[in-house]
Write a protein that holds these residues in place. Structure first.
Motif, PDB file in Angstrom:
ATOM      1  N   GLU A  65       0.837  -1.209   0.000  1.00  0.00           N
ATOM      2  CA  GLU A  65       0.000   0.000   0.000  1.00  0.00           C
ATOM      3  C   GLU A  65       0.870   1.256   0.000  1.00  0.00           C
ATOM      4  O   GLU A  65       0.628   2.196  -0.760  1.00  0.00           O
ATOM      5  CB  GLU A  65      -0.916  -0.017   1.228  1.00  0.00           C
ATOM      6  CG  GLU A  65      -1.852   1.154   1.324  1.00  0.00           C
ATOM      7  CD  GLU A  65      -3.055   1.048   0.393  1.00  0.00           C
ATOM      8  OE1 GLU A  65      -3.777   2.050   0.292  1.00  0.00           O
ATOM      9  OE2 GLU A  65      -3.262  -0.006  -0.224  1.00  0.00           O
ATOM     10  N   ASP A  66       1.920   1.279   0.831  1.00  0.00           N
ATOM     11  CA  ASP A  66       2.849   2.413   0.870  1.00  0.00           C
ATOM     12  C   ASP A  66       3.524   2.597  -0.487  1.00  0.00           C
ATOM     13  O   ASP A  66       3.664   3.721  -0.979  1.00  0.00           O
ATOM     14  CB  ASP A  66       3.926   2.210   1.943  1.00  0.00           C
ATOM     15  CG  ASP A  66       3.396   2.339   3.346  1.00  0.00           C
ATOM     16  OD1 ASP A  66       2.243   2.809   3.518  1.00  0.00           O
ATOM     17  OD2 ASP A  66       4.118   1.965   4.293  1.00  0.00           O
ATOM     18  N   TYR A  67       3.946   1.501  -1.091  1.00  0.00           N
ATOM     19  CA  TYR A  67       4.593   1.560  -2.401  1.00  0.00           C
ATOM     20  C   TYR A  67       3.638   2.153  -3.437  1.00  0.00           C
ATOM     21  O   TYR A  67       4.035   3.000  -4.244  1.00  0.00           O
ATOM     22  CB  TYR A  67       5.063   0.167  -2.823  1.00  0.00           C
ATOM     23  CG  TYR A  67       5.646   0.144  -4.213  1.00  0.00           C
ATOM     24  CD1 TYR A  67       6.939   0.593  -4.440  1.00  0.00           C
ATOM     25  CD2 TYR A  67       4.903  -0.303  -5.294  1.00  0.00           C
ATOM     26  CE1 TYR A  67       7.487   0.591  -5.713  1.00  0.00           C
ATOM     27  CE2 TYR A  67       5.435  -0.304  -6.574  1.00  0.00           C
ATOM     28  CZ  TYR A  67       6.725   0.139  -6.778  1.00  0.00           C
ATOM     29  OH  TYR A  67       7.247   0.145  -8.040  1.00  0.00           O
ATOM     30  N   LYS A  68       2.383   1.709  -3.406  1.00  0.00           N
ATOM     31  CA  LYS A  68       1.392   2.208  -4.367  1.00  0.00           C
ATOM     32  C   LYS A  68       1.241   3.722  -4.251  1.00  0.00           C
ATOM     33  O   LYS A  68       1.293   4.438  -5.253  1.00  0.00           O
ATOM     34  CB  LYS A  68       0.043   1.521  -4.132  1.00  0.00           C
ATOM     35  CG  LYS A  68      -1.064   2.018  -5.064  1.00  0.00           C
ATOM     36  CD  LYS A  68      -2.411   1.515  -4.627  1.00  0.00           C
ATOM     37  CE  LYS A  68      -2.958   2.500  -3.619  1.00  0.00           C
ATOM     38  NZ  LYS A  68      -4.347   2.411  -3.304  1.00  0.00           N
ATOM     39  N   TRP A  69       1.091   4.216  -3.008  1.00  0.00           N
ATOM     40  CA  TRP A  69       0.920   5.659  -2.812  1.00  0.00           C
ATOM     41  C   TRP A  69       2.171   6.429  -3.216  1.00  0.00           C
ATOM     42  O   TRP A  69       2.086   7.508  -3.814  1.00  0.00           O
ATOM     43  CB  TRP A  69       0.528   5.986  -1.373  1.00  0.00           C
ATOM     44  CG  TRP A  69      -0.902   5.661  -1.080  1.00  0.00           C
ATOM     45  CD1 TRP A  69      -1.372   4.750  -0.183  1.00  0.00           C
ATOM     46  CD2 TRP A  69      -2.056   6.237  -1.702  1.00  0.00           C
ATOM     47  NE1 TRP A  69      -2.744   4.721  -0.211  1.00  0.00           N
ATOM     48  CE2 TRP A  69      -3.202   5.628  -1.140  1.00  0.00           C
ATOM     49  CE3 TRP A  69      -2.253   7.193  -2.687  1.00  0.00           C
ATOM     50  CZ2 TRP A  69      -4.490   5.947  -1.504  1.00  0.00           C
ATOM     51  CZ3 TRP A  69      -3.551   7.525  -3.070  1.00  0.00           C
ATOM     52  CH2 TRP A  69      -4.651   6.909  -2.483  1.00  0.00           C
ATOM     53  N   ASN A  70       3.350   5.886  -2.918  1.00  0.00           N
ATOM     54  CA  ASN A  70       4.588   6.553  -3.316  1.00  0.00           C
ATOM     55  C   ASN A  70       4.711   6.632  -4.828  1.00  0.00           C
ATOM     56  O   ASN A  70       5.114   7.655  -5.376  1.00  0.00           O
ATOM     57  CB  ASN A  70       5.805   5.841  -2.714  1.00  0.00           C
ATOM     58  CG  ASN A  70       6.134   6.355  -1.343  1.00  0.00           C
ATOM     59  OD1 ASN A  70       6.881   7.308  -1.191  1.00  0.00           O
ATOM     60  ND2 ASN A  70       5.541   5.740  -0.322  1.00  0.00           N
ATOM     61  N   GLN A  71       4.341   5.566  -5.497  1.00  0.00           N
ATOM     62  CA  GLN A  71       4.384   5.557  -6.955  1.00  0.00           C
ATOM     63  C   GLN A  71       3.412   6.602  -7.527  1.00  0.00           C
ATOM     64  O   GLN A  71       3.760   7.351  -8.440  1.00  0.00           O
ATOM     65  CB  GLN A  71       4.039   4.162  -7.473  1.00  0.00           C
ATOM     66  CG  GLN A  71       4.222   4.005  -8.954  1.00  0.00           C
ATOM     67  CD  GLN A  71       3.968   2.577  -9.410  1.00  0.00           C
ATOM     68  OE1 GLN A  71       3.272   1.815  -8.737  1.00  0.00           O
ATOM     69  NE2 GLN A  71       4.511   2.222 -10.554  1.00  0.00           N
ATOM     70  N   ILE A  72       2.216   6.666  -6.980  1.00  0.00           N
ATOM     71  CA  ILE A  72       1.217   7.641  -7.442  1.00  0.00           C
ATOM     72  C   ILE A  72       1.728   9.066  -7.221  1.00  0.00           C
ATOM     73  O   ILE A  72       1.668   9.916  -8.107  1.00  0.00           O
ATOM     74  CB  ILE A  72      -0.134   7.427  -6.726  1.00  0.00           C
ATOM     75  CG1 ILE A  72      -0.796   6.155  -7.234  1.00  0.00           C
ATOM     76  CG2 ILE A  72      -1.051   8.625  -6.914  1.00  0.00           C
ATOM     77  CD1 ILE A  72      -2.027   5.725  -6.443  1.00  0.00           C
ATOM     78  N   ILE A  73       2.249   9.342  -6.024  1.00  0.00           N
ATOM     79  CA  ILE A  73       2.688  10.709  -5.694  1.00  0.00           C
ATOM     80  C   ILE A  73       3.891  11.118  -6.524  1.00  0.00           C
ATOM     81  O   ILE A  73       3.952  12.250  -7.029  1.00  0.00           O
ATOM     82  CB  ILE A  73       2.960  10.852  -4.189  1.00  0.00           C
ATOM     83  CG1 ILE A  73       1.639  10.710  -3.416  1.00  0.00           C
ATOM     84  CG2 ILE A  73       3.613  12.188  -3.875  1.00  0.00           C
ATOM     85  CD1 ILE A  73       1.784  10.625  -1.927  1.00  0.00           C
ATOM     86  N   PHE A  74       4.874  10.229  -6.707  1.00  0.00           N
ATOM     87  CA  PHE A  74       6.042  10.595  -7.507  1.00  0.00           C
ATOM     88  C   PHE A  74       5.674  10.817  -8.975  1.00  0.00           C
ATOM     89  O   PHE A  74       6.384  11.529  -9.685  1.00  0.00           O
ATOM     90  CB  PHE A  74       7.160   9.562  -7.363  1.00  0.00           C
ATOM     91  CG  PHE A  74       7.973   9.745  -6.116  1.00  0.00           C
ATOM     92  CD1 PHE A  74       8.683  10.915  -5.886  1.00  0.00           C
ATOM     93  CD2 PHE A  74       8.022   8.757  -5.153  1.00  0.00           C
ATOM     94  CE1 PHE A  74       9.432  11.099  -4.740  1.00  0.00           C
ATOM     95  CE2 PHE A  74       8.775   8.919  -4.001  1.00  0.00           C
ATOM     96  CZ  PHE A  74       9.477  10.098  -3.790  1.00  0.00           C
ATOM     97  N   ASN A  75       4.576  10.222  -9.439  1.00  0.00           N
ATOM     98  CA  ASN A  75       4.110  10.442 -10.810  1.00  0.00           C
ATOM     99  C   ASN A  75       3.058  11.547 -10.898  1.00  0.00           C
ATOM    100  O   ASN A  75       2.602  11.879 -11.990  1.00  0.00           O
ATOM    101  CB  ASN A  75       3.555   9.136 -11.397  1.00  0.00           C
ATOM    102  CG  ASN A  75       4.655   8.132 -11.659  1.00  0.00           C
ATOM    103  OD1 ASN A  75       5.710   8.468 -12.177  1.00  0.00           O
ATOM    104  ND2 ASN A  75       4.429   6.893 -11.265  1.00  0.00           N
TER     105      ASN A  75
END
Length: 136
Positions: A65-75
């Motif tokens: 879940e943390d990885y998903k949000w980090n990926q969304i925010i960095f993009n």
């Protein structure tokens, strides 16, 4: 009769012995099967491994879940350089893309429309979702 006069196979109190004392008595064999112990031990071990597995599964799901949000925010679109330790707000546009802003839903003209959550940039440049019981 004295004890010396008694035959070798005679025992004065045979009921107190843990083994057969008469030549015609049945052989008493202790039950060495550990079936009862094994069942309890297996149950305890299985419980331990199930609890450990569930804990690891929960940690993995949190990490994903943390990885998903980090990926969304960095993009996501952002028109500023984020500062470590400061809180930001993520919104989703109608076209499906995301943008990060300084404005909370109650400060924004569109309100909660497209609001995804509040995030903080950590010292190691990971985004951490800030969960709170109340809406912004």
């Amino acid at each position: 009769m004295s004890e010396k006069d008694l035959p070798d196979n005679y025992v004065p109190n045979p009921h107190s012995l843990p083994y057969a004392s008469d030549l015609g008595a049945p052989v008493i064999r202790p039950d060495h099967s550990l079936g009862g112990w094994k069942l309890g031990a297996v149950h305890t071990a299985n419980k331990h491994y199930e609890e450990r597995f569930n804990k690891l599964k929960q940690e993995f799901e949190g990490l994903a879940e943390d990885y998903k949000w980090n990926q969304i925010i960095f993009n996501a679109e952002m028109r500023f350089k984020p500062v470590i330790g400061k809180e930001y707000f993520l919104y989703k546009k109608s076209d499906g893309s995301f943008y990060l802003t300084l404005f909370a839903p109650h400060e924004k003209i569109g309100g909660n429309e497209g609001y995804q959550g509040k995030f903080r940039l950590n010292y190691d440049n990971r985004w951490e979702q800030i969960k709170c019981g109340t809406t912004e």
